[in-house]
Design a protein around this motif. Structure first.
Motif, short mmCIF file in Angstrom:
data_model
loop_
_atom_site.label_atom_id
_atom_site.label_comp_id
_atom_site.label_asym_id
_atom_site.label_seq_id
_atom_site.Cartn_x
_atom_site.Cartn_y
_atom_site.Cartn_z
N ASP A 113 -2.37 1.65 -11.10
CA ASP A 113 -3.15 1.08 -12.28
C ASP A 113 -1.83 0.24 -12.84
O ASP A 113 -1.41 -0.72 -11.98
CB ASP A 113 -2.75 2.48 -13.55
N THR A 134 -7.83 -0.19 -5.25
CA THR A 134 -6.92 0.66 -5.99
C THR A 134 -5.69 -0.88 -6.53
O THR A 134 -6.17 -1.89 -6.25
CB THR A 134 -5.95 0.89 -4.57
N SER A 135 -5.33 -0.40 -7.70
CA SER A 135 -4.00 -1.36 -7.97
C SER A 135 -2.88 -0.92 -8.17
O SER A 135 -2.53 0.48 -8.47
CB SER A 135 -4.18 -0.77 -10.34
N THR A 136 -2.10 -2.36 -7.76
CA THR A 136 -0.66 -1.95 -7.64
C THR A 136 -0.10 -3.13 -8.11
O THR A 136 -0.19 -3.66 -7.68
CB THR A 136 -0.45 -1.92 -6.26
N ASP A 185 -11.75 1.92 -1.77
CA ASP A 185 -11.09 2.26 -2.28
C ASP A 185 -9.83 2.39 -2.29
O ASP A 185 -8.92 1.98 -3.28
CB ASP A 185 -11.45 4.61 -1.77
N GLU A 186 -9.26 1.89 -1.07
CA GLU A 186 -7.71 2.87 -1.18
C GLU A 186 -7.37 0.47 -0.74
O GLU A 186 -6.08 0.25 -1.50
CB GLU A 186 -7.15 2.80 0.96
N GLN A 222 -7.70 -4.49 -11.77
CA GLN A 222 -6.54 -4.08 -10.51
C GLN A 222 -5.46 -4.92 -10.75
O GLN A 222 -6.74 -5.49 -10.66
CB GLN A 222 -7.82 -2.81 -9.72
N GLY A 282 0.72 3.54 -3.46
CA GLY A 282 -0.86 3.94 -3.97
C GLY A 282 -1.50 2.88 -5.18
O GLY A 282 -1.02 2.05 -5.23
N ASN A 283 -2.47 4.13 -6.08
CA ASN A 283 -3.02 3.43 -7.26
C ASN A 283 -1.92 3.92 -8.18
O ASN A 283 -1.87 5.18 -8.52
CB ASN A 283 -4.13 4.44 -7.04
N GLY A 341 0.54 -1.11 -0.20
CA GLY A 341 -0.36 0.03 0.01
C GLY A 341 0.86 1.29 -0.25
O GLY A 341 0.23 1.85 -0.51
N SER A 398 -3.12 8.94 -0.89
CA SER A 398 -3.57 7.51 0.37
C SER A 398 -3.20 7.43 1.39
O SER A 398 -2.59 7.84 1.38
CB SER A 398 -3.25 6.41 -0.89
#
Length: 298
Positions: free
Chosen positions: A120, A266-268, A261-262, A192, A117-118, A114, A134
């Protein structure tokens, strides 16, 4: 090795403790209640209390403390718990190391992917920067900063761990329940990326980090990043179940708020650059392999 572990009663901590003990290491668990045996040490992370002399006899400290981010909705009170349960515990361990006559040579401290963050579909290794928008990334940054304040002579590793895939329990366990009942499916768009790692690989990676001269951030995730659609379909196929019932983003957002959302949407696309560079061999490197392990067919 003599290893002191915090968070040893959790899903991951229990697995790590059992594995290291089976490998001949002497594991001592930190507990908040009164110690009941020589294999336990009492501490009070909320009060920043831990006898520094307990550090003198240790070869390593493994810090896995922290309230589960997916255990409860992210109310203001629970967000404070997420911060304090991680940062307070880490600060307490580091202060004890600073005050010890002989601090442990190795410190492994949990963090999470995390941190990024995002991002993509862009792949990120340990050189990637932290997200600035984030809450989860902020928690991870502060968590890591607390760990990296350990004395210079302590080799410190911050383990940016992805979603740990288990057969029972944990975040994936909640996903498996509807899948096993034949009423599960992807979350949100399903496009994601979730950085994931099997429980056996996570445990093996920690032992690898104890014995190899690695320091700083390390991504603990499988070498094959996959989109949620692909992971859910692989799990469903291995279980012999359909995966047709997609949960829309608005439903997740309404039910779980910022947590959805987090964490879920989220796409990581994190990759384990350091582990691969140092020759770590994954037991379950692909979604297909981990799905077969979860289903008990490997």
């Amino acid at each position: 090795m003599r290893i002191l572990i915090s968070g040893g009663s959790g899903l991951l901590g229990s697995a790590v403790s059992q594995h290291l003990t089976a490998q001949g290491h002497r594991v001592t668990s930190l507990v908040r209640r009164r110690a009941r045996s020589s294999a336990e040490v009492q501490w009070d992370p909320a009060g920043r209390e831990l006898d520094p002399h307990r550090m003198d006899s240790m070869d390593a400290v493994v810090n896995l403390s922290g309230a589960g981010p997916a255990d409860r909705p992210w109310t203001r009170s629970y967000v404070e718990t997420l911060y304090e349960s991680r940062i307070g515990s880490t600060v307490t361990l580091v202060r004890a190391m600073e005050q010890a006559d002989n601090p442990p040579p190795v410190f492994l401290s949990q963090s999470g992917t995390g941190y990024y963050g995002n991002v993509d579909s862009a792949a990120v290794d340990e050189t990637g920067s932290s997200a600035t928008d984030s809450l989860l990334a902020d928690i991870c940054r502060r968590w890591e900063d607390a760990a990296l304040a350990a004395p210079d002579e302590v080799r410190t590793v911050v383990m940016r761990t992805g979603v740990v895939v288990t057969r029972h329990g944990g975040a994936i366990g909640k996903l498996l329940l509807p899948l096993k009942a034949g009423v599960g499916g992807p979350l949100g768009s399903g496009r994601q990326y979730w950085p994931w790692i099997s429980l056996p690989d996570d445990v093996a990676a920690m032992e690898f980090l104890l014995h190899n001269d690695i320091h700083g951030p390390v991504n603990l995730c499988a070498p094959e990043p996959v989109q949620v659609d692909d992971l859910v379909v692989a799990l469903a196929q291995a279980l012999g179940k359909p995966a047709r019932l997609r949960v829309p983003e608005f439903v997740l957002a309404a039910a779980l708020g910022r947590l959805a959302d987090e964490m879920l949407l989220t796409s990581t696309r994190a990759v384990p650059g350091v582990l691969v560079e140092h020759g770590f061999r994954f037991i379950h490197p692909t979604a297909s392999a981990v799905a077969q392990w979860v289903a008990g067919t490997d």
